[in-house]
Design a protein around this motif. Sequence first.
Motif, PDB file in Angstrom:
ATOM      1  N   UNK A  67      -2.695  18.608   5.316  1.00  0.00           N
ATOM      2  CA  UNK A  67      -1.257  18.619   5.582  1.00  0.00           C
ATOM      3  C   UNK A  67      -0.487  18.121   4.368  1.00  0.00           C
ATOM      4  N   UNK A  68       0.802  18.426   4.370  1.00  0.00           N
ATOM      5  CA  UNK A  68       1.706  17.943   3.337  1.00  0.00           C
ATOM      6  C   UNK A  68       2.010  16.481   3.619  1.00  0.00           C
ATOM      7  N   UNK A  96       0.811  -1.213   0.000  1.00  0.00           N
ATOM      8  CA  UNK A  96       0.000   0.000   0.000  1.00  0.00           C
ATOM      9  C   UNK A  96       0.849   1.270   0.000  1.00  0.00           C
ATOM     10  N   UNK A  97       0.213   2.358  -0.439  1.00  0.00           N
ATOM     11  CA  UNK A  97       0.789   3.687  -0.277  1.00  0.00           C
ATOM     12  C   UNK A  97       0.785   4.049   1.202  1.00  0.00           C
ATOM     13  N   UNK A  98       1.652   4.960   1.565  1.00  0.00           N
ATOM     14  CA  UNK A  98       1.694   5.443   2.939  1.00  0.00           C
ATOM     15  C   UNK A  98       1.874   6.950   2.945  1.00  0.00           C
ATOM     16  N   UNK A  99       1.337   7.588   3.967  1.00  0.00           N
ATOM     17  CA  UNK A  99       1.585   8.999   4.190  1.00  0.00           C
ATOM     18  C   UNK A  99       2.281   9.137   5.535  1.00  0.00           C
ATOM     19  N   UNK A 100       3.286  10.009   5.585  1.00  0.00           N
ATOM     20  CA  UNK A 100       4.058  10.173   6.810  1.00  0.00           C
ATOM     21  C   UNK A 100       3.984  11.616   7.295  1.00  0.00           C
ATOM     22  N   UNK A 101       4.360  11.808   8.532  1.00  0.00           N
ATOM     23  CA  UNK A 101       4.357  13.091   9.253  1.00  0.00           C
ATOM     24  C   UNK A 101       2.956  13.472   9.723  1.00  0.00           C
ATOM     25  N   UNK A 102       1.973  13.462   8.813  1.00  0.00           N
ATOM     26  CA  UNK A 102       0.596  13.834   9.132  1.00  0.00           C
ATOM     27  C   UNK A 102       0.543  15.211   9.793  1.00  0.00           C
ATOM     28  N   UNK A 103       1.415  16.093   9.341  1.00  0.00           N
ATOM     29  CA  UNK A 103       1.527  17.424   9.933  1.00  0.00           C
ATOM     30  C   UNK A 103       2.705  17.485  10.884  1.00  0.00           C
ATOM     31  N   UNK A 104       2.473  17.370  12.204  1.00  0.00           N
ATOM     32  CA  UNK A 104       3.546  17.589  13.178  1.00  0.00           C
ATOM     33  C   UNK A 104       4.414  16.368  13.474  1.00  0.00           C
ATOM     34  N   UNK A 105       4.028  15.193  13.030  1.00  0.00           N
ATOM     35  CA  UNK A 105       4.739  13.967  13.429  1.00  0.00           C
ATOM     36  C   UNK A 105       5.930  13.675  12.553  1.00  0.00           C
ATOM     37  N   UNK A 106       6.842  14.619  12.440  1.00  0.00           N
ATOM     38  CA  UNK A 106       7.954  14.538  11.495  1.00  0.00           C
ATOM     39  C   UNK A 106       8.793  13.283  11.720  1.00  0.00           C
ATOM     40  N   UNK A 107       8.903  12.469  10.672  1.00  0.00           N
ATOM     41  CA  UNK A 107       9.732  11.257  10.655  1.00  0.00           C
ATOM     42  C   UNK A 107       9.302  10.193  11.665  1.00  0.00           C
ATOM     43  N   UNK A 108       8.081  10.310  12.212  1.00  0.00           N
ATOM     44  CA  UNK A 108       7.684   9.284  13.188  1.00  0.00           C
ATOM     45  C   UNK A 108       6.247   8.779  13.021  1.00  0.00           C
ATOM     46  N   UNK A 109       5.320   9.596  12.532  1.00  0.00           N
ATOM     47  CA  UNK A 109       3.934   9.148  12.359  1.00  0.00           C
ATOM     48  C   UNK A 109       3.701   8.702  10.925  1.00  0.00           C
ATOM     49  N   UNK A 110       2.916   7.648  10.761  1.00  0.00           N
ATOM     50  CA  UNK A 110       2.629   7.143   9.425  1.00  0.00           C
ATOM     51  C   UNK A 110       1.268   6.484   9.357  1.00  0.00           C
ATOM     52  N   UNK A 111       0.732   6.383   8.148  1.00  0.00           N
ATOM     53  CA  UNK A 111      -0.582   5.788   7.926  1.00  0.00           C
ATOM     54  C   UNK A 111      -0.595   5.137   6.552  1.00  0.00           C
ATOM     55  N   UNK A 112      -1.110   3.912   6.481  1.00  0.00           N
ATOM     56  CA  UNK A 112      -1.262   3.233   5.195  1.00  0.00           C
ATOM     57  C   UNK A 112      -2.587   3.636   4.557  1.00  0.00           C
ATOM     58  N   UNK A 114       5.188  21.299  18.366  1.00  0.00           N
ATOM     59  CA  UNK A 114       5.037  20.050  17.625  1.00  0.00           C
ATOM     60  C   UNK A 114       4.841  18.848  18.528  1.00  0.00           C
ATOM     61  N   UNK A 115       5.487  18.832  19.679  1.00  0.00           N
ATOM     62  CA  UNK A 115       5.270  17.728  20.625  1.00  0.00           C
ATOM     63  C   UNK A 115       3.795  17.679  21.034  1.00  0.00           C
ATOM     64  N   UNK A 116       3.227  18.836  21.351  1.00  0.00           N
ATOM     65  CA  UNK A 116       1.826  18.858  21.797  1.00  0.00           C
ATOM     66  C   UNK A 116       0.889  18.440  20.676  1.00  0.00           C
ATOM     67  N   UNK A 117       1.143  18.939  19.456  1.00  0.00           N
ATOM     68  CA  UNK A 117       0.254  18.596  18.333  1.00  0.00           C
ATOM     69  C   UNK A 117       0.396  17.142  17.913  1.00  0.00           C
ATOM     70  N   UNK A 118       1.596  16.613  17.892  1.00  0.00           N
ATOM     71  CA  UNK A 118       1.753  15.211  17.495  1.00  0.00           C
ATOM     72  C   UNK A 118       1.143  14.286  18.548  1.00  0.00           C
ATOM     73  N   UNK A 145      -1.552  20.828  12.922  1.00  0.00           N
ATOM     74  CA  UNK A 145      -0.747  22.031  12.737  1.00  0.00           C
ATOM     75  C   UNK A 145       0.721  21.703  13.001  1.00  0.00           C
ATOM     76  N   UNK A 146       1.599  22.385  12.266  1.00  0.00           N
ATOM     77  CA  UNK A 146       3.017  22.018  12.308  1.00  0.00           C
ATOM     78  C   UNK A 146       3.898  23.262  12.243  1.00  0.00           C
ATOM     79  N   UNK A 147       5.007  23.236  12.997  1.00  0.00           N
ATOM     80  CA  UNK A 147       5.973  24.339  12.977  1.00  0.00           C
ATOM     81  C   UNK A 147       7.370  23.863  12.605  1.00  0.00           C
ATOM     82  N   UNK A 148       7.509  22.588  12.242  1.00  0.00           N
ATOM     83  CA  UNK A 148       8.845  22.016  12.048  1.00  0.00           C
ATOM     84  C   UNK A 148       9.251  21.894  10.583  1.00  0.00           C
ATOM     85  N   UNK A 149       8.351  21.474   9.708  1.00  0.00           N
ATOM     86  CA  UNK A 149       8.768  21.254   8.321  1.00  0.00           C
ATOM     87  C   UNK A 149       7.869  21.923   7.282  1.00  0.00           C
TER      88      UNK A 149
END
Length: 284
Positions: free
Chosen positions: A235-236, A7-23, A180-184, A204-208
């Motif tokens: 989100x991107x 499957x395709x995956x999307x990562x970050x989901x906004x604030x979860x830079x390099x750690x959150x993902x979804x198929x 970003x910690x609070x939003x993720x 919402x994101x302030x990191x990337x």
Amino acid sequence: MIEIAVKATTANLGPGFDCLGLALDIENRVRFTESDMDFEDKNNLIYMSAKKVFDSVGKAMPFIHIEQEINIPICRGLGSSAACIAAGCTAGNALSAANLSIDELIKMGTEIEGHPDNIVPAFLGGFTVSSQDEDRVVYFRKEAYEGFRYAVMYPEFTLPTSQSRGVLPKEIAFGDGVFNISRSSLLTAAMITGDGELLKYACKDAMHQPYRKSLVAGFDEITGRAHSLGALAAFLSGAGPTIIAVLPADDMGFESAMKKHLKGMAGNWTLNVAAASNTGVEIV
């Protein structure tokens, strides 16, 4: 012959830079058949991933032919490289009879990709949180909430991850880190519980995104329009340029209205609405 679905995956989901993902329920199929000729493109990511498994157990890789049915857009921030890696490692594990565990395959895939945020959901499906701890990939996986839909919007131009990472700062302000910690954390709770109200604040994101959006013409216009049409979040996706809007399951008007808006924008944007997928990479 072995056929792999991934499957395709999307990562970050906004604030979860390099750690959150979804198929997502967008699928590539990869077929591996024996061949009487060696594979020509040794830099092919699927081939390299399969060979890495053979090498890890000290076995010679046979001549193979690789055929792909591609539905995951390439270089758009939808995990196309992670899909190749997961398919290659899974096929290599089966063809070599290596019998590596899923954790060993995830570790191997992360070594190839460089980070686990797309790799883990590509292998496991669902919503995932992942981190590298020295030489180990530590992850959490949860069945994706089925009450959200995902409007996947991407332009005709591509955006290599190397270019998108190149615009990121080497340091961020302390306040941005706390933001970003609070939003993720909120986002993780929202994705587990299906709380759409939390999701409105959580992406919402302030990191990337403040830095990367300069590479995606129309980012602010598209995300703003998505929110005005009732999206819970926008989100991107990964390194971009894909933009994803999260929709409530009962939304009926977003797709047609957003397609009409995108037609008036430069970039030749495509919009497809997908569900999350709880199915990981598999031999079919």
